[in-house]
Design an enzyme around this catalytic site. Sequence first.
Site, PDB file in Angstrom:
ATOM      1  CG  MET A  30     -18.372  13.456   3.931  1.00 45.27           C
ATOM      2  SD  MET A  30     -19.201  11.810   3.503  1.00 45.27           S
ATOM      3  CE  MET A  30     -19.016  11.622   1.789  1.00 45.27           C
ATOM      4  CG  LEU A  33     -10.792  19.493   2.489  1.00 42.97           C
ATOM      5  CD1 LEU A  33     -10.319  20.530   3.273  1.00 42.97           C
ATOM      6  CD2 LEU A  33     -12.221  19.282   2.333  1.00 42.97           C
ATOM      7  N   GLY A  36     -13.140  22.183  -5.652  1.00 48.50           N
ATOM      8  CA  GLY A  36     -14.360  22.282  -5.369  1.00 48.50           C
ATOM      9  C   GLY A  36     -14.693  22.852  -4.045  1.00 48.50           C
ATOM     10  CG  HIS A  37     -14.099  20.180  -0.690  1.00 44.77           C
ATOM     11  ND1 HIS A  37     -13.399  19.152  -1.153  1.00 44.77           N
ATOM     12  CD2 HIS A  37     -15.428  19.743  -0.030  1.00 44.77           C
ATOM     13  CE1 HIS A  37     -14.333  17.957  -1.067  1.00 44.77           C
ATOM     14  NE2 HIS A  37     -15.216  18.178  -0.476  1.00 44.77           N
ATOM     15  N   GLY A 148     -22.230  22.684  -2.482  1.00 42.66           N
ATOM     16  CA  GLY A 148     -22.140  22.517  -3.902  1.00 42.66           C
ATOM     17  C   GLY A 148     -23.440  22.226  -4.698  1.00 42.66           C
ATOM     18  CE  LYS A 150     -19.466  16.558  -7.521  1.00 43.48           C
ATOM     19  NZ  LYS A 150     -19.794  15.380  -7.115  1.00 43.48           N
ATOM     20  CD  GLN A 154     -25.218  16.854   0.079  1.00 42.92           C
ATOM     21  OE1 GLN A 154     -25.091  15.762   0.356  1.00 42.92           O
ATOM     22  NE2 GLN A 154     -24.220  17.838   0.137  1.00 42.92           N
ATOM     23  CB  SER A 187     -16.047  14.294  -7.349  1.00 44.61           C
ATOM     24  OG  SER A 187     -16.283  12.987  -6.627  1.00 44.61           O
ATOM     25  CB  SER A 188     -13.462  13.047  -2.526  1.00 49.20           C
ATOM     26  OG  SER A 188     -13.724  14.391  -2.191  1.00 49.20           O
TER      27      SER A 188
HETATM   28  O1  PAF Z   1     -21.498  16.668   0.202  1.00 48.62           O
HETATM   29  C1  PAF Z   1     -20.828  16.017   1.051  1.00 48.62           C
HETATM   30  O2  PAF Z   1     -19.543  15.965   1.322  1.00 48.62           O
HETATM   31  C2  PAF Z   1     -21.795  15.407   2.435  1.00 48.62           C
HETATM   32  O3  PAF Z   1     -22.796  14.770   1.696  1.00 48.62           O
HETATM   33  C3  PAF Z   1     -22.049  16.099   3.527  1.00 48.62           C
HETATM   34  C4  PAF Z   1     -22.752  17.265   3.135  1.00 48.62           C
HETATM   35  C5  PAF Z   1     -20.557  16.798   4.071  1.00 48.62           C
HETATM   36  C6  PAF Z   1     -22.398  15.415   4.508  1.00 48.62           C
HETATM   37  O4  PAF Z   1     -21.944  14.232   5.021  1.00 48.62           O
END
Ligand code: PAF
Length: 282
Positions: A30, A33, A36-37, A148, A150, A154, A187-188
């Site tokens: 999302m 960045l 972590g990304h 991730g 974290k 999900q 985290s963002s």
């Molecule tokens: O983890 C995230 O940043 C979001 O939940 C994802 C997987 C990009 C879905 O929008």
Amino acid sequence: MKIITSIKDQTDYCNSLRKKGESISLIPTMGNLHKGHESLLFDPSYIKNKKIVSLFVNPLQFNNSDDYKNYPKSIDADIEILEKNKVDCLFMPSEDEILGDISESESFDLPEHMNILCGKYRDGHFLGVFKIIKQLFKIVRPTAAYFGKKDYQQLIMINHIAKEYFKNEIKIVACDTIREDNGLAMSSRNNRMTKSQRNIASFVYKKLVVLREIIKTDKNYNFKELQKISIKELSIIGIKIEYLELLSSNNFSVIQKDDTDNLMLFVAFYISGVRLIDNIEV
Ligand code: PAF
């Protein structure tokens, strides 16, 4: 780096890659960045694959409209990071096109245990993630996709999507949580805190580490008691715990007295209105 903004162009690009025999790695994000990304961007399995990053702030997964509005955006810095990490393509679809492409008749069967932990407190969140990830998988049809640890719940759900809807043809790669020096998980949302708030937030991770030590070494530990004391201690420094649970990492079942395998501590908390989550294997 190629920047694509329409579903048709993205589908055509992915088809052309496949025709040339290329494999595709997808990293859904999302935006905003951080390190972590970046760790998702240099997994060794990329050596051969083309890297596609998607950037879509998904309104369906926010149960709180302020949280959605305040979600930090930093597109120029994001593009710089992606170019530095040799990403081949950035997919940045518009909200209207992506949401319009999700058919009402499609099935979105959430796996079990999505109504606990974050699912209990963030109404509709996982269904929102489910819809968008299924959509992205259909458009890109990656060989591998990166998430991730974290966001552990999900991750479990994404594994379910890959199994139930894509015949396990998409390899889901689970990447370790990257932490700031003080232990706070990247985290963002960390951008919405001051340095001193981030430092206070890191005490939640420090507490998880202490709890892990107790659970591993004290055969007579009483988790309910540990939970109560931890919540109280953290509240004194301004942290409001939403949940702090010790569960099985396989199926989120409650731990029985003698269970020692696959234990995981899960936490969600608020500090100055910012909601954060974390977890550690015990
Ligand atoms: O983890 C995230 O940043 C979001 O939940 C994802 C997987 C990009 C879905 O929008």
